[in-house]
Design an enzyme around this catalytic site. Sequence first.
Site, PDB file in Angstrom:
ATOM      1  CG  ASP A 133     -64.502-119.262 -51.902  1.00  0.00           C
ATOM      2  OD1 ASP A 133     -65.316-118.517 -51.319  1.00  0.00           O
ATOM      3  OD2 ASP A 133     -63.418-118.849 -52.357  1.00  0.00           O
ATOM      4  CG  ASP A 166     -60.610-120.069 -56.985  1.00  0.00           C
ATOM      5  OD1 ASP A 166     -59.913-120.982 -56.502  1.00  0.00           O
ATOM      6  OD2 ASP A 166     -60.439-118.864 -56.694  1.00  0.00           O
TER       7      ASP A 166
END
Length: 317
Positions: A199, A217
Amino acid sequence: MLTATNKNKMIPAAKMQHRGGDSELLRKHACLNRMQIPSHLPPPTIVAASSQVANSSDAETSAAVARHLELHLGLFEIGRPLGKGKFGRVYLARHRTSGYICALKVLNKDEIKRERAEMHVRREIEVHSNLRHPGIVGFYGWFHDSRRIFLILEYAAGGELYKTLQKEGRFSERRAANYIAQVALSLIYLHSKNVMHRDMKPENILIGLYSELKLSDFGYSVHAPSNRRDTLCGTLDYLPPEMLQSDKPEYTKAVDQWTLGVLTYEFLTGEAPFEDTVAMTHRRILKNHMKPLPASLSPEAKDFVHSVGDFTPILIL
Ligand code: AMP
């Protein structure tokens, strides 16, 4: 498990002064030691801390749980919010006894349960806690109370690269090359640890105290020693064709490499190469039909974008 793209289309799936000085020195002085979480540690989201300890027959797990219970919110002075994530906010925080400045990511257990994302959070902690690299936001530890899970992270003083890109429109070739080289080094490290990020996007790249880039993240990351995965996840604009080709896609860590090409394009132009309506973005990616690059770009820059996009395994690690 698809997420929203650049704050636009959605698809399924206290004020505190920064204490200047040398961050490495601060890091050394900090008493927040990084902890190794055994891979068989039960998800931190559902079970009450006391019962985790009482019921565990595994000494190693008990020891790890006991160690993370030593950390608690009272140890920190909470500062201004730094940003908002899927399950809660991230705050600037100061460890009271050492004065160490960090970011405290607060995840709301009810929201995690509602979204059935326990595995997701567990994976984020497991993956991130095992990474240590200057190009990756540092993970110092975690703890939880009855309502929340707290991740203690390195503070990235420059904020999101996404916001800088929005403010500046696009980056010069030299700056884009510098940024891509940094992200590539972080990726080489991740892949050497058999981790796929899955991602990468400007929102998930933070800027450190010295303007250096740091991947963050790890919610969609996975440790995949077999280098084969089949879950559709990530953010549409950044996904490679092999993830979109079928309902049960098969892909390798090369997915992150594709995203490196998408990022290069976005750094140079200010927009993602396939950005369109959801259906059209999907179609464009499958056909590798990116929007034309500006004629003003150097042949080298264009060649780089196309070669990464064409899946030339220049980075296969
Ligand atoms: P996340 O939940 O990890 O997506 O984080 C939400 C937002 O909080 C990010 O987009 C950043 O703006 C901010 N943020 C997260 N982690 C940090 C950090 N370590 N340092 C500074 N800001 C952060």
